[in-house]
Design a protein around this motif. Structure first.
Motif, PDB file in Angstrom:
ATOM      1  N   VAL A  71       0.916  -1.315   0.027  1.00 19.63           N
ATOM      2  CA  VAL A  71      -0.059  -0.022  -0.061  1.00 19.63           C
ATOM      3  C   VAL A  71       0.886   1.189  -0.014  1.00 19.63           C
ATOM      4  CG1 VAL A  71      -1.693   1.374   1.236  1.00 19.63           C
ATOM      5  CG2 VAL A  71      -1.788  -1.202   1.186  1.00 19.63           C
ATOM      6  N   ALA A  72       0.656   2.027  -1.003  1.00 21.32           N
ATOM      7  CA  ALA A  72       1.487   3.415  -1.003  1.00 21.32           C
ATOM      8  C   ALA A  72       0.507   4.582  -0.673  1.00 21.32           C
ATOM      9  CB  ALA A  72       1.918   3.667  -2.460  1.00 21.32           C
ATOM     10  N   CYS A  73       0.998   5.196   0.367  1.00 23.76           N
ATOM     11  CA  CYS A  73       0.078   6.417   1.014  1.00 23.76           C
ATOM     12  C   CYS A  73       0.916   7.621   0.123  1.00 23.76           C
ATOM     13  CB  CYS A  73       0.489   6.562   2.339  1.00 23.76           C
ATOM     14  SG  CYS A  73       0.150   5.254   3.374  1.00 23.76           S
ATOM     15  N   LEU A  74      -0.023   8.014  -0.671  1.00 20.74           N
ATOM     16  CA  LEU A  74       0.154   9.031  -1.674  1.00 20.74           C
ATOM     17  C   LEU A  74       0.027  10.731  -1.241  1.00 20.74           C
ATOM     18  CD1 LEU A  74      -1.765   7.899  -4.893  1.00 20.74           C
ATOM     19  CD2 LEU A  74       0.816   7.499  -4.183  1.00 20.74           C
ATOM     20  N   SER A  75       1.107  11.287  -1.725  1.00 22.84           N
ATOM     21  CA  SER A  75       1.079  12.795  -1.373  1.00 22.84           C
ATOM     22  C   SER A  75       1.419  13.618  -2.444  1.00 22.84           C
ATOM     23  CB  SER A  75       1.643  13.100  -0.296  1.00 22.84           C
ATOM     24  OG  SER A  75       1.797  14.515   0.368  1.00 22.84           O
ATOM     25  N   ALA A  76       1.750  14.846  -2.448  1.00 20.61           N
ATOM     26  CA  ALA A  76       2.308  15.514  -3.513  1.00 20.61           C
ATOM     27  C   ALA A  76       3.886  15.385  -3.640  1.00 20.61           C
ATOM     28  CB  ALA A  76       2.132  17.049  -3.200  1.00 20.61           C
ATOM     29  N   LEU A  77       4.343  14.969  -2.446  1.00 23.71           N
ATOM     30  CA  LEU A  77       5.979  14.772  -2.111  1.00 23.71           C
ATOM     31  C   LEU A  77       6.268  13.442  -1.641  1.00 23.71           C
ATOM     32  CD1 LEU A  77       6.774  18.127  -0.113  1.00 23.71           C
ATOM     33  CD2 LEU A  77       6.905  17.794  -2.727  1.00 23.71           C
ATOM     34  N   GLU A  78       7.404  13.051  -1.732  1.00 22.30           N
ATOM     35  CA  GLU A  78       7.897  11.571  -0.825  1.00 22.30           C
ATOM     36  C   GLU A  78       8.562  11.806   0.054  1.00 22.30           C
ATOM     37  OE1 GLU A  78      10.677  13.157  -4.033  1.00 22.30           O
ATOM     38  OE2 GLU A  78       8.538  12.492  -4.367  1.00 22.30           O
ATOM     39  N   ASN A  79       8.746  13.048   0.570  1.00 22.08           N
ATOM     40  CA  ASN A  79       9.276  13.465   1.757  1.00 22.08           C
ATOM     41  C   ASN A  79       8.445  14.115   2.837  1.00 22.08           C
ATOM     42  OD1 ASN A  79      11.980  12.833   0.802  1.00 22.08           O
ATOM     43  ND2 ASN A  79      12.110  14.556  -0.273  1.00 22.08           N
ATOM     44  N   VAL A  80       8.362  13.690   4.103  1.00 18.41           N
ATOM     45  CA  VAL A  80       7.626  14.439   5.239  1.00 18.41           C
ATOM     46  C   VAL A  80       7.974  15.868   5.117  1.00 18.41           C
ATOM     47  CG1 VAL A  80       6.997  14.527   7.577  1.00 18.41           C
ATOM     48  CG2 VAL A  80       7.445  12.290   6.312  1.00 18.41           C
ATOM     49  N   ASN A  81       7.012  16.760   5.149  1.00 14.28           N
ATOM     50  CA  ASN A  81       6.962  18.184   5.219  1.00 14.28           C
ATOM     51  C   ASN A  81       5.900  18.546   6.005  1.00 14.28           C
ATOM     52  OD1 ASN A  81       6.742  20.957   4.491  1.00 14.28           O
ATOM     53  ND2 ASN A  81       7.516  20.857   2.515  1.00 14.28           N
ATOM     54  N   PRO A  82       6.179  19.455   7.213  1.00 11.54           N
ATOM     55  CA  PRO A  82       5.014  19.526   7.911  1.00 11.54           C
ATOM     56  C   PRO A  82       4.243  20.684   7.455  1.00 11.54           C
ATOM     57  CG  PRO A  82       7.177  20.584   8.803  1.00 11.54           C
ATOM     58  CD  PRO A  82       7.616  19.687   7.596  1.00 11.54           C
ATOM     59  N   LYS A  83       4.466  21.581   6.462  1.00 10.49           N
ATOM     60  CA  LYS A  83       3.646  22.273   5.581  1.00 10.49           C
ATOM     61  C   LYS A  83       2.543  21.790   4.719  1.00 10.49           C
ATOM     62  CE  LYS A  83       6.653  26.091   5.769  1.00 10.49           C
ATOM     63  NZ  LYS A  83       7.665  27.048   4.803  1.00 10.49           N
ATOM     64  N   ILE A  84       2.713  20.388   4.470  1.00  6.26           N
ATOM     65  CA  ILE A  84       1.905  19.560   3.515  1.00  6.26           C
ATOM     66  C   ILE A  84       1.273  18.469   4.430  1.00  6.26           C
ATOM     67  CG2 ILE A  84       1.508  18.052   1.633  1.00  6.26           C
ATOM     68  CD1 ILE A  84       3.887  19.971   0.379  1.00  6.26           C
ATOM     69  N   ARG A  85       0.127  18.435   5.257  1.00  4.30           N
ATOM     70  CA  ARG A  85      -0.396  17.550   6.100  1.00  4.30           C
ATOM     71  C   ARG A  85      -0.362  16.166   5.413  1.00  4.30           C
ATOM     72  NH1 ARG A  85      -4.887  17.331  10.045  1.00  4.30           N
ATOM     73  NH2 ARG A  85      -4.785  15.149  10.814  1.00  4.30           N
ATOM     74  N   SER A  86      -0.775  15.938   4.326  1.00  7.09           N
ATOM     75  CA  SER A  86      -0.761  14.478   3.763  1.00  7.09           C
ATOM     76  C   SER A  86       0.588  13.793   3.796  1.00  7.09           C
ATOM     77  CB  SER A  86      -1.257  14.480   2.230  1.00  7.09           C
ATOM     78  OG  SER A  86      -0.624  15.197   1.289  1.00  7.09           O
ATOM     79  N   THR A  87       1.746  14.465   3.808  1.00  3.36           N
ATOM     80  CA  THR A  87       2.912  13.728   4.032  1.00  3.36           C
ATOM     81  C   THR A  87       3.145  13.147   5.421  1.00  3.36           C
ATOM     82  OG1 THR A  87       4.194  15.819   4.591  1.00  3.36           O
ATOM     83  CG2 THR A  87       4.115  15.058   2.278  1.00  3.36           C
ATOM     84  N   GLU A  88       2.572  14.142   6.633  1.00  2.25           N
ATOM     85  CA  GLU A  88       2.753  13.672   7.926  1.00  2.25           C
ATOM     86  C   GLU A  88       1.679  12.582   8.039  1.00  2.25           C
ATOM     87  OE1 GLU A  88       3.954  17.367  10.406  1.00  2.25           O
ATOM     88  OE2 GLU A  88       1.800  17.633   9.819  1.00  2.25           O
ATOM     89  N   ASP A  89       0.493  12.722   7.627  1.00  5.60           N
ATOM     90  CA  ASP A  89      -0.277  11.473   7.779  1.00  5.60           C
ATOM     91  C   ASP A  89      -0.024  10.200   7.085  1.00  5.60           C
ATOM     92  OD1 ASP A  89      -2.094  13.121   8.795  1.00  5.60           O
ATOM     93  OD2 ASP A  89      -3.421  13.542   6.894  1.00  5.60           O
ATOM     94  N   ALA A  90       0.766  10.219   5.717  1.00  6.48           N
ATOM     95  CA  ALA A  90       1.255   9.250   5.237  1.00  6.48           C
ATOM     96  C   ALA A  90       2.357   8.390   6.097  1.00  6.48           C
ATOM     97  CB  ALA A  90       1.830   9.616   3.764  1.00  6.48           C
ATOM     98  N   ALA A  91       3.174   9.158   6.551  1.00  2.00           N
ATOM     99  CA  ALA A  91       4.386   8.941   7.655  1.00  2.00           C
ATOM    100  C   ALA A  91       3.743   8.061   8.943  1.00  2.00           C
ATOM    101  CB  ALA A  91       5.169   9.755   8.039  1.00  2.00           C
ATOM    102  N   VAL A  92       2.713   8.776   9.270  1.00  2.00           N
ATOM    103  CA  VAL A  92       2.399   7.924  10.374  1.00  2.00           C
ATOM    104  C   VAL A  92       1.605   6.730  10.162  1.00  2.00           C
ATOM    105  CG1 VAL A  92       0.159   8.243  12.189  1.00  2.00           C
ATOM    106  CG2 VAL A  92       1.648  10.232  12.009  1.00  2.00           C
ATOM    107  N   LEU A  93       0.949   6.613   8.845  1.00  2.00           N
ATOM    108  CA  LEU A  93       0.162   5.348   8.664  1.00  2.00           C
ATOM    109  C   LEU A  93       1.326   4.261   8.431  1.00  2.00           C
ATOM    110  CD1 LEU A  93      -2.526   6.657   6.203  1.00  2.00           C
ATOM    111  CD2 LEU A  93      -2.787   5.336   8.244  1.00  2.00           C
ATOM    112  N   ALA A  94       2.504   4.607   7.958  1.00  2.00           N
ATOM    113  CA  ALA A  94       3.404   3.843   7.566  1.00  2.00           C
ATOM    114  C   ALA A  94       4.171   3.220   8.923  1.00  2.00           C
ATOM    115  CB  ALA A  94       4.591   4.357   6.697  1.00  2.00           C
TER     116      ALA A  94
END
Length: 125
Positions: A1-24
């Protein structure tokens, strides 16, 4: 399962990157959940390798988890109309199954969505 976002790095300005990291980081049985991934490095091994992204899911995702309804709708319709993809649509994380279909979806897509919702329901019990 790949948690998608606009970026592949966690960036606190983009919530979906943080959510993806938590799910992972959560424990999952029977599957690998990784992210955040941009779409290209979730589904294309060469793109993942080019960006130095490693892992069991990088470039080989079987399931794409989108961060919101808007991006899910766009991805679903793009896969359907541009690529003729085999699709199913459900909302994850709800207490009861929620099926997402479009009026333009074919009967097979609606059927797969129902089956996926049943599987989700059984897992939630």
């Amino acid at each position: 399962v790949a948690c998608l976002s606009a970026l592949e790095n966690v960036n606190p300005k983009i919530r979906s990157t943080e959510d993806a990291a938590v799910l992972a980081q959560m424990p999952w049985e029977g599957c690998y959940v990784e992210g955040p991934f941009a779409l290209d490095n979730a589904i294309d091994e060469e793109a993942a390798e080019h960006k130095g992204i490693t892992g069991r899911v990088a470039g080989k995702a079987d399931i794409l988890l989108v961060p919101d309804l808007n991006s899910g709708n766009i991805l679903h319709k793009s896969l359907h109309f541009f690529a003729g993809g085999m699709l199913a649509g459900v909302v994850c994380g709800t207490d009861y199954p929620v099926i997402l279909t479009s009026r333009t979806d074919e009967p097979d897509t609606k059927y797969r969505s129902i089956l996926l919702a049943i599987l989700q329901s059984l897992r939630n019990k």
